[in-house]
Design a protein around this motif. Sequence first.
Motif, PDB file in Angstrom:
ATOM      1  N   GLU A   6      35.709  41.704  42.536  1.00 39.15           N
ATOM      2  CA  GLU A   6      34.799  40.696  41.676  1.00 39.15           C
ATOM      3  C   GLU A   6      35.649  39.518  41.070  1.00 39.15           C
ATOM      4  OE1 GLU A   6      30.947  41.120  38.448  1.00 39.15           O
ATOM      5  OE2 GLU A   6      31.964  42.881  39.368  1.00 39.15           O
ATOM      6  N   GLY A   7      34.998  38.440  41.231  1.00 38.73           N
ATOM      7  CA  GLY A   7      35.823  37.296  40.917  1.00 38.73           C
ATOM      8  C   GLY A   7      36.339  36.563  41.835  1.00 38.73           C
ATOM      9  N   PHE A  63      44.253  40.611  46.716  1.00 36.01           N
ATOM     10  CA  PHE A  63      43.562  39.894  45.709  1.00 36.01           C
ATOM     11  C   PHE A  63      43.626  40.609  44.327  1.00 36.01           C
ATOM     12  CE2 PHE A  63      41.180  38.167  49.459  1.00 36.01           C
ATOM     13  CZ  PHE A  63      41.455  36.879  49.009  1.00 36.01           C
ATOM     14  N   THR A  64      43.884  40.078  43.251  1.00 35.13           N
ATOM     15  CA  THR A  64      43.858  40.567  42.022  1.00 35.13           C
ATOM     16  C   THR A  64      42.451  39.842  41.300  1.00 35.13           C
ATOM     17  OG1 THR A  64      45.301  38.977  40.908  1.00 35.13           O
ATOM     18  CG2 THR A  64      46.378  41.070  42.129  1.00 35.13           C
ATOM     19  N   ASN A  65      42.284  40.431  40.124  1.00 35.63           N
ATOM     20  CA  ASN A  65      41.309  39.634  39.209  1.00 35.63           C
ATOM     21  C   ASN A  65      41.408  39.806  37.642  1.00 35.63           C
ATOM     22  OD1 ASN A  65      40.287  42.351  38.666  1.00 35.63           O
ATOM     23  ND2 ASN A  65      38.442  42.044  39.486  1.00 35.63           N
ATOM     24  N   GLU A  72      35.484  38.888  31.931  1.00 36.01           N
ATOM     25  CA  GLU A  72      36.937  38.734  31.566  1.00 36.01           C
ATOM     26  C   GLU A  72      37.780  38.563  33.065  1.00 36.01           C
ATOM     27  OE1 GLU A  72      38.266  40.674  27.471  1.00 36.01           O
ATOM     28  OE2 GLU A  72      37.193  41.969  28.555  1.00 36.01           O
ATOM     29  N   TYR A  73      37.002  38.998  33.988  1.00 40.60           N
ATOM     30  CA  TYR A  73      38.014  38.603  35.247  1.00 40.60           C
ATOM     31  C   TYR A  73      38.274  37.248  35.569  1.00 40.60           C
ATOM     32  CZ  TYR A  73      36.593  43.704  36.389  1.00 40.60           C
ATOM     33  OH  TYR A  73      36.380  44.777  36.422  1.00 40.60           O
ATOM     34  N   LYS A  74      39.457  36.904  36.180  1.00 41.78           N
ATOM     35  CA  LYS A  74      39.590  35.476  36.526  1.00 41.78           C
ATOM     36  C   LYS A  74      39.101  35.311  37.932  1.00 41.78           C
ATOM     37  CE  LYS A  74      42.260  34.640  32.995  1.00 41.78           C
ATOM     38  NZ  LYS A  74      41.846  34.007  31.627  1.00 41.78           N
ATOM     39  N   ARG A  75      38.780  33.967  37.842  1.00 41.98           N
ATOM     40  CA  ARG A  75      37.978  33.733  39.211  1.00 41.98           C
ATOM     41  C   ARG A  75      39.021  33.142  40.440  1.00 41.98           C
ATOM     42  NH1 ARG A  75      35.224  28.609  41.451  1.00 41.98           N
ATOM     43  NH2 ARG A  75      33.628  29.645  42.859  1.00 41.98           N
ATOM     44  N   THR A  76      38.923  33.508  41.381  1.00 44.13           N
ATOM     45  CA  THR A  76      39.618  33.124  42.621  1.00 44.13           C
ATOM     46  C   THR A  76      38.886  32.508  43.579  1.00 44.13           C
ATOM     47  OG1 THR A  76      41.323  34.724  42.175  1.00 44.13           O
ATOM     48  CG2 THR A  76      41.568  33.555  44.376  1.00 44.13           C
ATOM     49  N   THR A  97      50.062  38.490  48.582  1.00 43.78           N
ATOM     50  CA  THR A  97      49.304  38.765  47.135  1.00 43.78           C
ATOM     51  C   THR A  97      48.943  37.344  46.630  1.00 43.78           C
ATOM     52  OG1 THR A  97      50.589  40.558  46.736  1.00 43.78           O
ATOM     53  CG2 THR A  97      49.579  39.957  44.815  1.00 43.78           C
ATOM     54  N   ILE A  98      47.609  37.439  46.211  1.00 41.62           N
ATOM     55  CA  ILE A  98      46.715  36.264  45.600  1.00 41.62           C
ATOM     56  C   ILE A  98      46.528  36.679  43.996  1.00 41.62           C
ATOM     57  CG2 ILE A  98      45.227  34.529  45.474  1.00 41.62           C
ATOM     58  CD1 ILE A  98      46.737  34.488  48.216  1.00 41.62           C
ATOM     59  N   VAL A  99      47.706  36.179  43.111  1.00 40.10           N
ATOM     60  CA  VAL A  99      47.363  36.386  41.702  1.00 40.10           C
ATOM     61  C   VAL A  99      45.976  35.534  41.245  1.00 40.10           C
ATOM     62  CG1 VAL A  99      48.296  36.068  39.438  1.00 40.10           C
ATOM     63  CG2 VAL A  99      49.780  36.875  41.285  1.00 40.10           C
ATOM     64  N   CYS A 100      45.155  36.121  40.520  1.00 37.05           N
ATOM     65  CA  CYS A 100      44.212  35.656  40.231  1.00 37.05           C
ATOM     66  C   CYS A 100      44.045  34.399  39.288  1.00 37.05           C
ATOM     67  CB  CYS A 100      42.957  36.515  39.615  1.00 37.05           C
ATOM     68  SG  CYS A 100      43.672  37.538  37.889  1.00 37.05           S
ATOM     69  N   GLY A 101      42.706  33.797  39.301  1.00 38.22           N
ATOM     70  CA  GLY A 101      42.686  32.413  38.522  1.00 38.22           C
ATOM     71  C   GLY A 101      43.187  31.237  39.055  1.00 38.22           C
ATOM     72  N   HIS A 102      43.190  31.245  40.592  1.00 39.80           N
ATOM     73  CA  HIS A 102      43.644  30.140  41.423  1.00 39.80           C
ATOM     74  C   HIS A 102      42.700  29.695  42.358  1.00 39.80           C
ATOM     75  CE1 HIS A 102      47.383  30.083  39.133  1.00 39.80           C
ATOM     76  NE2 HIS A 102      47.692  31.593  39.450  1.00 39.80           N
ATOM     77  N   THR A 103      42.986  28.519  42.629  1.00 34.17           N
ATOM     78  CA  THR A 103      42.117  28.020  43.961  1.00 34.17           C
ATOM     79  C   THR A 103      43.124  27.648  45.128  1.00 34.17           C
ATOM     80  OG1 THR A 103      40.272  26.884  42.492  1.00 34.17           O
ATOM     81  CG2 THR A 103      40.665  25.888  44.695  1.00 34.17           C
TER      82      THR A 103
END
Length: 193
Positions: free
Chosen positions: A67-68, A83-85, A99-103, A116-122
């Motif tokens: 989710e996110g 993916f992380t969130n 509180e999850y970070k959006r990717t 690995t895609i650390v969350c909070g990025h586009t």
Amino acid sequence: MPYFIHESSYIDDDVIIGDGTKIWHFCHIQSKARIGENCSFGQNVNVAGNVKIGNGVKVQNNVSIYEGVELEDYVFCGPSMVFTNDLTPRAKYPKRKTEYKRTLVKIGTSIGANATIVCGHTIGKWAMVAAGAVVTTDIPDYALFAGVPARQIGWVCECGCKLRKNFRCICCRREYQLTNVGLTLKVSKGEMM
């Protein structure tokens, strides 16, 4: 049904799955997930609740889309990529969904195996992330990222070929230009995109 779901997979209530999509062995699609048309999900894929996935997306084996995370059309997720969130996870102090970070992974992007895609990025449109890379920043459109942490090592065409310094693709002949907003596709006079 206008889509295929292998008998070993679980699809929760209130899920939308587009026509032509194939969901293979041991997958779990959680409540309120939205999946577009003509997607393919390999073995052991988990799609969390409230995740939005566009059309023509290909997710290889052993990928969890938390989710996110949002995948636009024609995204490719290689085997066992991650993916992380949550930037600061604790088992004892779990985050609320708010509180999850959006990717956001934009149209046409390819993410290699075990990346690995650390969350909070586009990740910009038609970008490419190399196998094993760890993404800790936003990625521009058409950028090629590799390494740990991932850094830009070049540019790629929409067709997937690495671009040379003149930004002309030797595979499909598309031409690009570098502008103050990044790499953009050149459009000839009279041609519309």
